[in-house]
Structure formats: C-alpha cells, structure tokens
Design a protein around this motif. Structure first.
Motif, PDB file in Angstrom:
ATOM      1  N   GLU A 145       7.625   1.656  -5.757  1.00 26.36           N
ATOM      2  CA  GLU A 145       8.575   1.004  -4.853  1.00 26.36           C
ATOM      3  C   GLU A 145       8.120  -0.419  -4.520  1.00 26.36           C
ATOM      4  O   GLU A 145       8.925  -1.360  -4.519  1.00 26.36           O
ATOM      5  CB  GLU A 145       8.695   1.825  -3.571  1.00 26.36           C
TER       6      GLU A 145
ATOM      7  N   ARG B 280       3.136   4.152  -2.390  1.00 23.33           N
ATOM      8  CA  ARG B 280       4.470   3.880  -2.937  1.00 23.33           C
ATOM      9  C   ARG B 280       4.367   2.710  -3.917  1.00 23.33           C
ATOM     10  O   ARG B 280       5.029   1.682  -3.773  1.00 23.33           O
ATOM     11  CB  ARG B 280       5.456   3.551  -1.807  1.00 23.33           C
TER      12      ARG B 280
ATOM     13  N   THR C   3       9.957  -2.067   2.683  1.00 23.63           N
ATOM     14  CA  THR C   3       8.704  -2.447   2.030  1.00 23.63           C
ATOM     15  C   THR C   3       8.513  -3.951   2.054  1.00 23.63           C
ATOM     16  O   THR C   3       7.417  -4.448   2.339  1.00 23.63           O
ATOM     17  CB  THR C   3       8.712  -1.945   0.572  1.00 23.63           C
TER      18      THR C   3
END
Length: 454
Positions: free
Chosen positions: A107, A104, A239
């Motif tokens: 992100e 990711r 995250t």
C-alpha cells in the motif's frame, strides 16, 4: 638430529600463531556479510557504472551530433533531471525510512508510485507549456505534439526510476539496483544515440530518457515479482497523510541542498565568464566522484538505521569509520593526480583548474562529515535540524562565493567546502543535542482492541 638443525631456544623469530589467519578471515567474512558495507559497495558500484556510462554516452553523442544539438540537448536533459527530482516530493526518503518496519508495504509503495506519477505528469506538462517563453532555445521540444507527450513520459519514467531506487535501498537489495541501473540502463543508454540520430537534439534527450524509463519499468516488475511487493495503480490518502510531514521535510531539505549546486555555476558564469565556468564544471564533476563514496555509504546507513530493532550507535560508528577509510585515500589520490587528470580535457583546464580541483577535493572531507551527520538526522527524524543545516549550507556557499570569486575560480571550491563544513557543524550540534534516539519501531501503533493506526 644434528646440532645445525636443532631449534635454538633463544631464536628471536616468533612462532606462527595458528589463530591469527583464521581471525583475519573471520573479520573479512564479517565485513562481507555486514549489510551496511555490502549495500555501500553495491550503491558505489552503481554510481561508478553510471558515471562511466554517462562519460561514454557524451563522447558518443559528441561524435554523432552537431555541437549545437549537443548544447541544446544537455540543457533539456538537465531540466528533465530536475523535474524528476522535484516530482518525488521527498517520498523516496520516506520509503527508505518507513518500509523496513511497515506492515503495509504494498500500500505504501503503490501510494508513493501513484503520487509521483501524477506529480511528474503535472510538473513536466507545465514545463512543456512554459518552455517557449522561459527558454526559447529549447523550442525544438514543440516540434510536434508527439515530442511534447514523449518528453512528459520520459520525465515521469525518470521520476519513477528514482523512487524505485529507494525501494531497493529500503529492502537492502542494492545489488538488484546495480543490475538494473548500473548494467541494464547503461547498455540501453549507449545503444540508443546511434538509433535516434535522425531526431536531432531531441534524439539525445530521447536516448537518455528512454534508458531511465526502461529501467523504471524493469524495476517495478522486479519489485512485484522478486521482492513480492504487489504494487499497483492505487492511492491511499490515509497512508499519504501519515507520511506527509516527513516527506515534505525531506523534500525541503533536499531542495535546499540542491540550491548551491544549481546557483553556483550561474554565479561563476556571470562573475568570471564561460571559460572558467567550463573549468568549474569539469573540476566539480571530478571531485563529485569522491563525494559519491560518502553519499553511497550514507544511503546504506539510512537504510540500515531504519530497520526494526537496530542498535543505531554501532551502525553510526561503523558507517563513520567506513566513510573516513574510503574518503581520505580518494582525496589524496585525486589531489596528487589533479593536473594530469585535467590535462586529459585539455591544457587550458589543467592550467586554470588544478588549484580549484585540489580545493574541491579537500572539501570532500567536509562533504563526507556533513553527509554522515545529515543522514543520522534523517534516521532519527530530527526534521527541523535537517532543514536548518541545509539553509546554512546554501547561505554560506553563496555568501562566500559572491564575496570571493573576484579573487579567482578556486573560491568557488572554497565556498563549497566551507559551506558543507558549516552545515555539518550545525547538523552535528543538533545531533548531539537530540541524541541517537531509540531504533524506530514503525509508524503503526496499537490502539485498544488490537487495531493499528498510523
């Protein structure tokens, strides 16, 4: 064939070995293709260009602006640099450590950029509010509301630029960083002081800060379009939370590492006075150019050791050898040329600072060792050891300086070298105890059913 031209069976001259030249070329090609050495070269070249541009920038500024303006601006620029670093909260190290194995990337990069922007606005905004009471000499920052807003924007741009540097390191694209921060930012930085003379000391700050902000904007565009990481204003708490421990540990460790660099000049000033303090500053800056070699190779080691499936042992040995081969000759050259180099700044610097510069430069060997083992701790995620080794660094440097400076300026350099050696020994002991752990395969592991979790 005559007797004179016949080959002699006992001729001691060995025949050329056809494969020797080819083997040499193969080793050269392998070195050029080695991502560790290649990224080290680009990082070091970026540092060298930045140092040269900074030197030229201050020469130009000294000729264009009154000395009082230069003094005030240099203090505010130092504050801006610290504000930008403290706004990172360790997220630069986190990106280098995690992006190579992340699924990711957009992100994670977007979250880090958004967090840094918010932190920079809050921290630099608080600085602007407090500066009239904390540092009245910097009151020109409040000359107009626009100046205050511009300063916050420039501090934010500088923080973003530091973070994007880490993205380039993580993706092994340090050559892009060389083009942006080494070439573009240097050119902008050298043009703007001429255009901003009318703004007084704030013009100096604006010139340097605008160069960093331009580099930050270009870096984000390059990350989007060249690296194809679709960064955008977005924040993922999941995250951010999954990397928070590593980020804060890196942040604390890096902040502790900065303590001696911030406090030691103040101790020198208070103990020995302004002239030795100026000599200290010049000697430290010259020696720090030698240190930049190990810093650059250490960053490349950090990036390379964070790649998926990498065998960390060979990378550690290769980086250690590269640091030694680059640092030892640089130390010898600077030690031999210490007096002539300082004479460029003036006879007073050469007379009072030669011994200090030599000791600082010899201390670069301790800095190189400490840098190498510290980056290995970062790669292997031995976070407590990272913090402890930097506590040792700060404590030993300041203790030796406070007790020894009354005997001469060179004790500041002794403190720096001894502190780095002590810190490196502690970090090395932790590394031996913890070992070079298996290559990091990413933070996202599979749950039953195929879902991934942080």
């Amino acid at each position: 064939m005559t007797l004179a031209t016949q080959p002699c069976a006992t001729d001691p001259t060995p025949a050329p070995v056809p494969g020797r030249a080819a083997a040499g070329r193969a080793r050269l090609v392998a070195a050029v293709r080695d991502p560790l050495l290649r990224n080290s070269f680009y990082l070091l070249a970026t540092t060298a260009l930045g140092a040269a541009a900074g030197f030229a920038f201050w020469i130009l500024v000294a000729r264009l602006y009154p000395a009082a303006d230069v003094g005030r601006a240099s203090s505010l620029l130092s504050s801006l640099s610290l504000l930008s670093y403290f706004s990172l909260f360790g997220l630069g190290s986190t990106l280098v450590r995690h992006l190579p194995t992340s699924e990711r990337r957009a992100e994670e990069t977007s979250t880090a950029l958004s967090a840094v922007v918010v932190a920079a606005v809050v921290i630099s905004g608080a600085f602007v509010v407090l500066v009239p009471w904390a540092a009245p000499e910097l009151g020109f920052l409040h000359g107009s509301p626009l100046r205050a807003v511009v300063f916050v924007v420039l501090a934010t741009g500088a923080a973003v630029n530091l973070l994007t540097d880490s993205v380039f390191v993580a993706f092994r694209t340090s050559k892009v960083n060389l083009a942006v921060n080494g070439v573009l930012m240097s050119l902008v930085k050298l043009v703007l002081p001429v255009l901003f003379v009318a703004f007084g000391p704030f013009g100096i700050v604006a010139a340097s800060g605008t160069a960093s902000t331009v580099a930050a904007v270009v870096s984000v565009l390059v990350i989007r379009h060249l690296l194809r990481v679709r960064v955008r204003p977005a924040f993922s708490w999941r995250t951010f939370r999954s990397t928070l421990g590593y980020s804060l540990s890196s942040y604390l460790s890096g902040s502790l590492n900065l303590v001696p660099q911030i406090v030691l000049p103040i101790v020198v000033l208070q103990t020995l006075g302004p002239v030795p303090a100026a000599t200290y500053f010049v000697a430290f800056q010259i020696a720090n150019l030698v240190n930049s070699v190990s810093y650059a190779i250490g960053e490349a080691l950090f990036a390379e050791g964070s790649q998926a499936g990498v065998a960390l042992g060979p990378v550690a040995r290769s980086s250690g050898k590269a640091i030694a081969l680059a640092t030892v000759p640089a130390v010898l050259v600077v030690c031999l040329l210490a007096r002539p180099v300082l004479s460029v700044f003036g006879p007073r610097y050469a007379a009072g600072g030669t011994a200090t510069l030599v000791v600082f430069t010899v201390g670069a060997l301790a800095v190189a060792f400490n840098t190498w083992v510290s980056f290995l701790l970062k790669v292997t995620r031995q976070l407590v050891a990272m913090v402890v080794s930097n506590v040792v660094l700060a404590a030993v440097v300041l203790a030796v300086a406070v007790t020894g400076l009354e005997h001469g300026l060179q004790w500041a350099a002794v403190a720096w070298g001894v502190g780095n050696l002590a810190s490196g020994v502690v970090a090395g002991a932790a590394l031996l105890a913890g070992g070079l752990r298996e290559p990091y395969s990413g933070r996202h592991r599979r749950r039953r059913g195929g879902r991934r979790t942080a």
